[in-house]
Scaffold this motif. Structure first.
Motif, PDB file in Angstrom:
ATOM      1  N   PHE A  27      -5.145   4.849   0.558  1.00 17.24           N
ATOM      2  CA  PHE A  27      -4.596   4.109  -0.353  1.00 17.24           C
ATOM      3  C   PHE A  27      -5.795   3.690  -1.381  1.00 17.24           C
ATOM      4  O   PHE A  27      -5.410   3.049  -2.333  1.00 17.24           O
ATOM      5  CB  PHE A  27      -3.803   2.717   0.148  1.00 17.24           C
ATOM      6  CG  PHE A  27      -2.863   3.204   1.228  1.00 17.24           C
ATOM      7  CD1 PHE A  27      -1.787   4.025   0.903  1.00 17.24           C
ATOM      8  CD2 PHE A  27      -3.175   3.059   2.459  1.00 17.24           C
ATOM      9  CE1 PHE A  27      -0.585   4.105   1.851  1.00 17.24           C
ATOM     10  CE2 PHE A  27      -2.185   3.355   3.483  1.00 17.24           C
ATOM     11  CZ  PHE A  27      -0.940   3.877   3.052  1.00 17.24           C
ATOM     12  N   ASN A  28      -6.707   4.431  -1.436  1.00 17.52           N
ATOM     13  CA  ASN A  28      -7.670   4.084  -2.495  1.00 17.52           C
ATOM     14  C   ASN A  28      -7.802   5.566  -3.421  1.00 17.52           C
ATOM     15  O   ASN A  28      -7.468   6.703  -3.074  1.00 17.52           O
ATOM     16  CB  ASN A  28      -9.270   4.316  -1.728  1.00 17.52           C
ATOM     17  CG  ASN A  28      -9.279   2.866  -1.095  1.00 17.52           C
ATOM     18  OD1 ASN A  28      -8.675   1.715  -1.455  1.00 17.52           O
ATOM     19  ND2 ASN A  28      -9.910   3.094   0.175  1.00 17.52           N
ATOM     20  N   PHE A  29      -8.211   5.390  -4.554  1.00 15.79           N
ATOM     21  CA  PHE A  29      -8.285   6.468  -5.322  1.00 15.79           C
ATOM     22  C   PHE A  29      -9.538   6.451  -6.515  1.00 15.79           C
ATOM     23  O   PHE A  29      -9.698   5.266  -6.914  1.00 15.79           O
ATOM     24  CB  PHE A  29      -7.217   6.557  -6.324  1.00 15.79           C
ATOM     25  CG  PHE A  29      -7.080   7.630  -7.512  1.00 15.79           C
ATOM     26  CD1 PHE A  29      -6.784   9.044  -7.014  1.00 15.79           C
ATOM     27  CD2 PHE A  29      -7.365   7.009  -8.810  1.00 15.79           C
ATOM     28  CE1 PHE A  29      -7.089   9.852  -8.163  1.00 15.79           C
ATOM     29  CE2 PHE A  29      -7.457   8.184  -9.833  1.00 15.79           C
ATOM     30  CZ  PHE A  29      -7.021   9.606  -9.476  1.00 15.79           C
ATOM     31  N   LYS A  70      -0.455   4.204  12.415  1.00 13.65           N
ATOM     32  CA  LYS A  70      -1.612   3.433  11.690  1.00 13.65           C
ATOM     33  C   LYS A  70      -2.107   4.489  10.755  1.00 13.65           C
ATOM     34  O   LYS A  70      -2.549   5.521  11.014  1.00 13.65           O
ATOM     35  CB  LYS A  70      -2.699   3.055  12.840  1.00 13.65           C
ATOM     36  CG  LYS A  70      -3.817   2.574  12.139  1.00 13.65           C
ATOM     37  CD  LYS A  70      -3.476   1.240  11.383  1.00 13.65           C
ATOM     38  CE  LYS A  70      -4.662   0.567  10.832  1.00 13.65           C
ATOM     39  NZ  LYS A  70      -4.410  -0.887   9.863  1.00 13.65           N
ATOM     40  N   LEU A  71      -2.042   4.169   9.422  1.00 16.11           N
ATOM     41  CA  LEU A  71      -2.568   4.866   8.285  1.00 16.11           C
ATOM     42  C   LEU A  71      -3.961   4.570   8.023  1.00 16.11           C
ATOM     43  O   LEU A  71      -4.389   3.421   8.110  1.00 16.11           O
ATOM     44  CB  LEU A  71      -1.734   4.802   7.234  1.00 16.11           C
ATOM     45  CG  LEU A  71      -0.182   5.247   7.523  1.00 16.11           C
ATOM     46  CD1 LEU A  71       0.619   4.981   6.303  1.00 16.11           C
ATOM     47  CD2 LEU A  71       0.076   6.805   8.033  1.00 16.11           C
ATOM     48  N   GLN A 122       1.021  -1.217   0.050  1.00 15.05           N
ATOM     49  CA  GLN A 122      -0.077   0.184  -0.238  1.00 15.05           C
ATOM     50  C   GLN A 122       0.793   1.252   0.094  1.00 15.05           C
ATOM     51  O   GLN A 122       1.808   1.454   0.680  1.00 15.05           O
ATOM     52  CB  GLN A 122      -0.797   0.113   1.058  1.00 15.05           C
ATOM     53  CG  GLN A 122      -1.908  -0.802   1.242  1.00 15.05           C
ATOM     54  CD  GLN A 122      -2.766  -1.153   2.530  1.00 15.05           C
ATOM     55  OE1 GLN A 122      -2.276  -0.955   3.690  1.00 15.05           O
ATOM     56  NE2 GLN A 122      -3.990  -1.111   2.366  1.00 15.05           N
ATOM     57  N   PHE A 123       0.858   1.999  -0.919  1.00 10.44           N
ATOM     58  CA  PHE A 123       1.576   3.449  -0.836  1.00 10.44           C
ATOM     59  C   PHE A 123       0.991   4.485  -1.636  1.00 10.44           C
ATOM     60  O   PHE A 123      -0.139   4.459  -2.453  1.00 10.44           O
ATOM     61  CB  PHE A 123       3.022   3.126  -1.408  1.00 10.44           C
ATOM     62  CG  PHE A 123       3.099   2.525  -3.149  1.00 10.44           C
ATOM     63  CD1 PHE A 123       3.128   1.129  -3.074  1.00 10.44           C
ATOM     64  CD2 PHE A 123       3.113   3.538  -3.874  1.00 10.44           C
ATOM     65  CE1 PHE A 123       3.296   0.661  -4.489  1.00 10.44           C
ATOM     66  CE2 PHE A 123       3.326   2.928  -5.151  1.00 10.44           C
ATOM     67  CZ  PHE A 123       3.283   1.646  -5.576  1.00 10.44           C
ATOM     68  N   VAL A 151      -1.159   5.699  -6.402  1.00  7.18           N
ATOM     69  CA  VAL A 151      -1.735   5.160  -5.343  1.00  7.18           C
ATOM     70  C   VAL A 151      -2.081   3.638  -5.468  1.00  7.18           C
ATOM     71  O   VAL A 151      -2.391   3.264  -6.630  1.00  7.18           O
ATOM     72  CB  VAL A 151      -3.002   5.896  -5.155  1.00  7.18           C
ATOM     73  CG1 VAL A 151      -3.828   5.136  -3.744  1.00  7.18           C
ATOM     74  CG2 VAL A 151      -3.043   7.374  -4.870  1.00  7.18           C
ATOM     75  N   ALA A 152      -1.376   2.873  -4.478  1.00  5.28           N
ATOM     76  CA  ALA A 152      -1.670   1.532  -4.626  1.00  5.28           C
ATOM     77  C   ALA A 152      -2.408   0.942  -3.256  1.00  5.28           C
ATOM     78  O   ALA A 152      -1.898   1.394  -2.134  1.00  5.28           O
ATOM     79  CB  ALA A 152      -0.358   0.739  -4.876  1.00  5.28           C
ATOM     80  N   ASN A 153      -3.457   0.179  -3.474  1.00  7.61           N
ATOM     81  CA  ASN A 153      -4.034  -0.531  -2.269  1.00  7.61           C
ATOM     82  C   ASN A 153      -3.631  -1.876  -1.979  1.00  7.61           C
ATOM     83  O   ASN A 153      -4.654  -2.467  -0.946  1.00  7.61           O
ATOM     84  CB  ASN A 153      -5.701  -0.357  -2.274  1.00  7.61           C
ATOM     85  CG  ASN A 153      -6.290  -1.064  -3.338  1.00  7.61           C
ATOM     86  OD1 ASN A 153      -5.433  -1.875  -4.123  1.00  7.61           O
ATOM     87  ND2 ASN A 153      -7.419  -0.753  -3.896  1.00  7.61           N
ATOM     88  N   GLY A 154      -2.776  -2.569  -2.497  1.00  8.92           N
ATOM     89  CA  GLY A 154      -2.182  -3.937  -2.486  1.00  8.92           C
ATOM     90  C   GLY A 154      -2.733  -4.530  -3.503  1.00  8.92           C
ATOM     91  O   GLY A 154      -2.085  -5.413  -3.728  1.00  8.92           O
ATOM     92  N   SER A 155      -3.895  -4.307  -4.363  1.00 14.08           N
ATOM     93  CA  SER A 155      -3.756  -5.173  -5.464  1.00 14.08           C
ATOM     94  C   SER A 155      -4.090  -4.203  -6.675  1.00 14.08           C
ATOM     95  O   SER A 155      -3.704  -4.756  -7.786  1.00 14.08           O
ATOM     96  CB  SER A 155      -5.377  -5.880  -5.116  1.00 14.08           C
ATOM     97  OG  SER A 155      -6.448  -4.685  -5.069  1.00 14.08           O
TER      98      SER A 155
END
Length: 220
Positions: free
Chosen positions: A207-209, A201-202, A83-84, A97-101
């Motif tokens: 991390f959503n767009f 904690k973020l 996640q970044f 932006v990346a949410n893991g997938s």
């Protein structure tokens, strides 16, 4: 170098650095003053990765090629796993932006957003494999630690499709402070981090767009 080419390398550098810093190392406290073996270097790096769950920071990213220098600045937030959020604010606004997938690359000036699968980036950006698993690290990189008394690692991708030739990481007081990426055509990108906060904690929505209305969306 053209503006589009500069942006392309800036994106690659951002993806690589954000992915690696998502599990940023703590201080290495070894007392020996000799280079570690590759196996030991990978284990030492992984041991440090385990203690970091998230990081936020400001960055200054300088790309040099052919005698020309371009400077980018902005802020970043990263959190395991994969996640970044990497937000360039100057000289142009750009967001990764990346949410893991799913990963989004949004160029405000072009009103264009590119959507990609994070898994599709693994072959081209091996940094995405750095999840704290030592087998992942050694499978993706040759890891060198030139001096076991210093917090400095050099990673060389094993993948022929990697977007960079080598990547160096420097740490100070338990915080990653500088990263240097070299690509196959002679470009060097140096990223300096400041105002670093670790293990906060973020919020997941960071991390959503969602592309703004009127944005041209491209799926890859």
């Amino acid at each position: 170098m053209t503006t589009s080419r500069i942006k392309a390398f800036a994106i690659k550098a951002a993806i690589a650095s954000a992915s690696i810093v998502a599990a940023a190392p703590m201080v290495l406290t070894g007392t020996a003053y000799a280079a570690a073996s590759q196996e030991t270097a990978a284990k030492n790096l992984n041991q440090q990765l385990l203690g970091i769950k998230s990081m936020t920071a400001n960055f200054k990213q300088t790309t040099q090629a052919g005698g020309k220098k371009t400077v980018f600045s902005g802020s970043m937030s990263v959190q395991r796993q994969n996640q970044f959020r990497w937000e360039t604010k100057s000289p142009a606004e750009q967001l990764i932006v990346a949410n893991g997938s799913t990963m989004w690359i949004y160029d405000k000036d072009l009103q264009q957003a590119t959507r990609q699968s994070v898994s599709n980036q693994v072959g081209e950006t091996p940094a995405l494999l750095l999840s704290g698993d030592p087998n992942q690290i050694s499978r993706s990189f040759n890891v060198n630690q030139p001096n076991t008394a210093k917090n400095y690692f050099v990673l060389t991708p094993k993948s022929a499709n990697a977007n960079f030739k080598s990547l160096s990481l420097s740490f100070n007081g338990g915080r990653p402070v500088m990263m240097v990426l070299n690509d196959a055509i002679g470009q060097t990108t140096t990223i300096n981090f400041s105002n670093i906060t670790l293990n906060k904690k973020l919020a997941a929505n960071l991390f959503n767009f969602t592309p703004p209305a009127g944005t041209d969306v491209i799926s890859q």
